[in-house]
Structure formats: C-alpha cells, structure tokens
Design an enzyme around this catalytic site. Structure first.
Site, PDB file in Angstrom:
ATOM      1  N   LYS A 208       1.011  -1.245   0.032  1.00  0.00           N
ATOM      2  CA  LYS A 208       0.102   0.016  -0.002  1.00  0.00           C
ATOM      3  C   LYS A 208       0.915   1.479  -0.116  1.00  0.00           C
ATOM      4  O   LYS A 208       0.750   2.233  -0.662  1.00  0.00           O
ATOM      5  CB  LYS A 208      -0.967   0.078   1.324  1.00  0.00           C
ATOM      6  CG  LYS A 208      -1.671   1.186   1.535  1.00  0.00           C
ATOM      7  CD  LYS A 208      -2.456   1.512   0.197  1.00  0.00           C
ATOM      8  CE  LYS A 208      -3.311   2.834   0.712  1.00  0.00           C
ATOM      9  NZ  LYS A 208      -4.316   3.131  -0.512  1.00  0.00           N
TER      10      LYS A 208
ATOM     11  N   CYS B 241      -3.920  10.333   1.270  1.00  0.00           N
ATOM     12  CA  CYS B 241      -2.797   9.357   1.128  1.00  0.00           C
ATOM     13  C   CYS B 241      -1.546   9.547   0.450  1.00  0.00           C
ATOM     14  O   CYS B 241      -0.422   9.738   1.054  1.00  0.00           O
ATOM     15  CB  CYS B 241      -3.454   8.385   0.169  1.00  0.00           C
ATOM     16  SG  CYS B 241      -4.846   7.532   0.656  1.00  0.00           S
TER      17      CYS B 241
END
Length: 443
Positions: A237, A291
């Site tokens: 991720k 993010c």
C-alpha cells in the site's frame, strides 16, 4: 514476522451470496466498521447492501445522526441512495461506541505528526474500543494506511488488553481471534465502483486470518484478491502511493523547468508521451488528499538512509504550492488593488474533499500575505474551510463571478464546471493555469 505459504496466490471473488464461513467456524453475519469517513462509510453501506448486519462506529455525533437518517455526511456518487435503502431496511446502524460483532473493520485516519511521522493514535484507540467486546472466532481487519508492522503491533496491543484470548502473532494458525491488513484502493468520486471492481490485497497475520478476511470481502468484491502476509500488504500500500508521488514530482519538476526556459510544459509532456514507453503524469499545484502526501513518509521514516528518492519527491511536491503562491504574488504586484480569482479548493477534480489540498494552502498563503482580494470558486462546498473563513478579503463566489471581477485568474483544480467558464473573459485576464485546464481544451 510471521511467514506462511499461500497455495493460491490470487483469488477471483465469485459472484455469489454471503460466504458460508471457514470450516468449523460460524459464518460472518455481523460486521462492525470503525470509522465512517471516506472509506469506512461506503464500505459499511456495501456490506449492508449484501445482506450483512453492519454496525458503524464513529466519534462524530453529527455524522452518526445523519447516517441513521439514511444520509451521508460526505459527497460520494450513489452513496446516499444505497445508504437510505440499508438504513431503512435495518441492515445498517451507526453508533459512537462498538457492539459485539463477528468482524471488525478499522478504517480510521492515520495522519502525520509535525515531524512527518505516522500518528497512529486513532488506530490504537479503535483497537482499545473493540477489545472489551471481542470473543472467540472474531476477525479484525485494519484498512487504515499504516507503517509496516502495524498489524503485528495491533495484535500485541490487543493481547495485553485481552490476555484470555490467543492472537495470531503469538499463536499462528491456532488463535482465537483472526487479524489481517487489507488496504483500500479507491478514487474519491468513484469509491463504490472501485470498492467492488479493484483488486484487493489481504495480508493475514497467519494463513487462517487471510482466509477468514477474504470471506468478508467476497460479499461484495469482484476484483482479484491476493493473499499475503500483513507486512507485505502494508508495504505494498505504501509503495503504491510512493510510486505515484515520485512520478507526480517528476511532472511538477519538469513543469517548473519548462516554465523557466519559456517552454510550454503541457506541449512537452504531450510530445514526450508519444514515446511508447513514456507516460509522464500531469503536473499541478502540488499533491493533496489523505494518502499520497502522507504515506511515503511512512516508508522514509522506516529507513531514511535508503529512501532519498522518496524524500526528494516529497520535497518537490510539498514545495509546489509555495512556488505557485509566489508566482501569483509577483503578478499581483502589477495591480494597485489586485483581485484574484482562485478556481478550486479541493485536492482533485469534482469532489468536495479538501484534505491536504495544495489549493487551500495556496489560497491561505495569499490571504496571509495580503496579496489582494481573493474570490474563491469551489462548486463542491457550501462554506469556506476554517483556514479561510471569516477573512474580510476572502469570499466564496460562483466561478463566473470570480472570473468577471478578477484581474488574475488562478486555476488550481480542473473541475468539470470550470470548463464552461467564459473564454473571452479569461482571455482578457492574467491567467495562472496550474492544471493545464485551458491547454487540454486547446489540444
């Protein structure tokens, strides 16, 4: 690190009803989603729409109240429609504290501290909140983007709070409670579709945990599911977002270089991308969202001496808003009482999400410096964010009004609505197009 062999590296989620449960285990019928934000609420709604009983938990009482009325507190395509149906059908309820469930999905924020380190307090608080209601056979999945090793540390935390239960870090394949890490991969504005269609990485603390977690996502996911260790999933991720950050940084640095040489960066990128193995991304005013501006730091702080490229990319992208603000200020010095239209505050087109938005930073910098009167056009919000609210020289207006009254038009977000602005009016203004909105139309 727990290691195990996955005999089936990828798994195509079947188009079927609720999973029947792993051998010898009860089927997962009730899921608790901790954190009802941009990821948690759509996930909770999808699970409820597949017939599961879902208990959503969030600390914000106003958000909980809206959800229990069948209304989302975030803007997301089709979410209100699904939410209304599952709430009225009794499949989803929101609360401010957890209840017992068969599975717990943790989707709380993981911001960074002032020194760019991961702030894991929300994850730790979520784990502490569910500890009293855990029972044998339960599953815990962390979806929050986190540093490598987070799931192992989560197991250790829960083990200290519930010594009566065995967790997979200490008793792999023989635990009472299953634990996994499964990061989200969604694009705001298309969250529901991407939750269903995108591939998922399911990283278990042991093999049994990975299989158990897969049962939950099989209720709605149609993309491939790759089983992995929790550390592999956590690292993957972070690698995804660091990859994008580095590539955006190259585009932003190239744009700065082109502008300094009097070359059109958009034309250069279009021509370079004609090469079959080149795909330069679009430059912009910086990088926003929850993010990409944050997650690469998790990798960098894990091994700072081995990640100079990640740190350099962060420096380029974090520095871009100041470059834009300085450029606008230089242009504004030509006018006695400059009026500056700021088109867009969101971090990306066609959403209301202002988290880590470079556009907000640029507007705040201009306002702090008193560069001129700012006319903010952001069609996806009803009021200015706190950084800009209450300032006499800052006003939220329609895009057409901002352009009509401005000396300088600064385009910071390529919202679809901005494509309908009066081109004749723009032609008579000083325009700073940081996203290539006008160049794309010309092309």
């Amino acid at each position: 690190m727990v290691t195990f062999t996955i005999p089936q590296p990828t798994y195509e989620a079947p188009d079927r009803g609720p999973a029947q449960g792993s051998a010898g285990l009860r089927a997962i019928e009730t899921v608790s989603v901790i954190g009802l934000g941009y990821v948690g609420l759509p996930t909770a709604a999808l699970l409820a729409s597949r017939g599961l009983k879902v208990i959503g938990v969030d600390l914000k009482q106003d958000a909980v109240a809206r959800i229990n009325e069948g209304r989302a507190h975030i803007a997301e395509t089709d979410l209100d429609m699904i939410l209304d149906a599952v709430v009225k059908g009794g499949k989803l309820q929101a609360r401010t504290s957890p209840l017992p469930a068969d599975a717990f999905l943790i989707a709380v924020p993981t911001p960074i501290t002032a020194d760019k380190k991961a702030d894991m307090r929300a994850v730790e608080a979520a784990l502490a909140s569910i500890a009293p209601v855990l029972k044998r056979g339960d599953l815990i999945v962390i979806e929050s983007t986190s540093p490598v090793g987070t799931t192992e540390r989560a197991a250790a935390q829960l083990r200290s709070l519930r010594p009566d239960l065995r967790f997979p870090d200490a008793a792999p394949e023989q635990a009472d409670v299953f634990m996994a890490y499964c990061p989200e991969r969604i694009l705001p504005g298309q969250t529901l579709r991407e939750l269903v269609d995108n591939a998922r990485i399911i990283g278990g603390l042991d093999h049994a945990s990975a299989l158990r977690a897969r049962e939950v996502y099989a209720h709605f996911a149609r993309g491939k599911m790759m089983l992995a260790t929790s550390r592999e999933a956590e690292c993957a991720k972070l690698a995804e977002n660091a990859f994008r950050d580095v590539n955006i940084a190259f585009a932003n640095e190239l744009a700065t270089l082109c502008e300094g040489m009097g070359v059109d960066p958009w034309a250069v990128i279009r021509m370079a991308n004609l090469h079959p193995r080149v795909n330069i991304l679009s430059p912009g005013p910086g990088v926003g969202g929850h993010c990409i501006p944050i997650d690469p730091w998790f990798l960098h702080h894990a091994m700072p001496e081995q990640t100079p490229l990640i740190a350099a990319a962060r420096g380029v992208n974090d520095g871009k808003p100041l470059r834009v603000a300085n450029r606008v200020q230089r242009l504004a010095s030509r006018f006695k009482e400059p009026v500056i239209a700021v088109l867009g505050l969101a971090y990306k087109p066609n959403v209301d999400d202002l988290r880590e938005s470079p556009a907000v930073e640029i507007a705040r910098t201009l306002a702090d410096r008193g560069v001129g009167r700012l006319l903010i056009a952001e069609p996806n919000i009803a009021r200015l964010p706190h950084e800009l609210a209450g300032r006499p020289d800052v006003q939220l207006v329609e895009g057409s009004v901002a352009v009509a009254e401005a000396d300088i038009v600064t385009i910071l977000v390529a919202h679809s609505r901005f494509r309908n602005l009066d081109r004749a009016a723009l032609a008579s203004r000083v325009v700073v197009d940081t996203v290539g909105l006008l160049k794309a139309e010309q092309a």
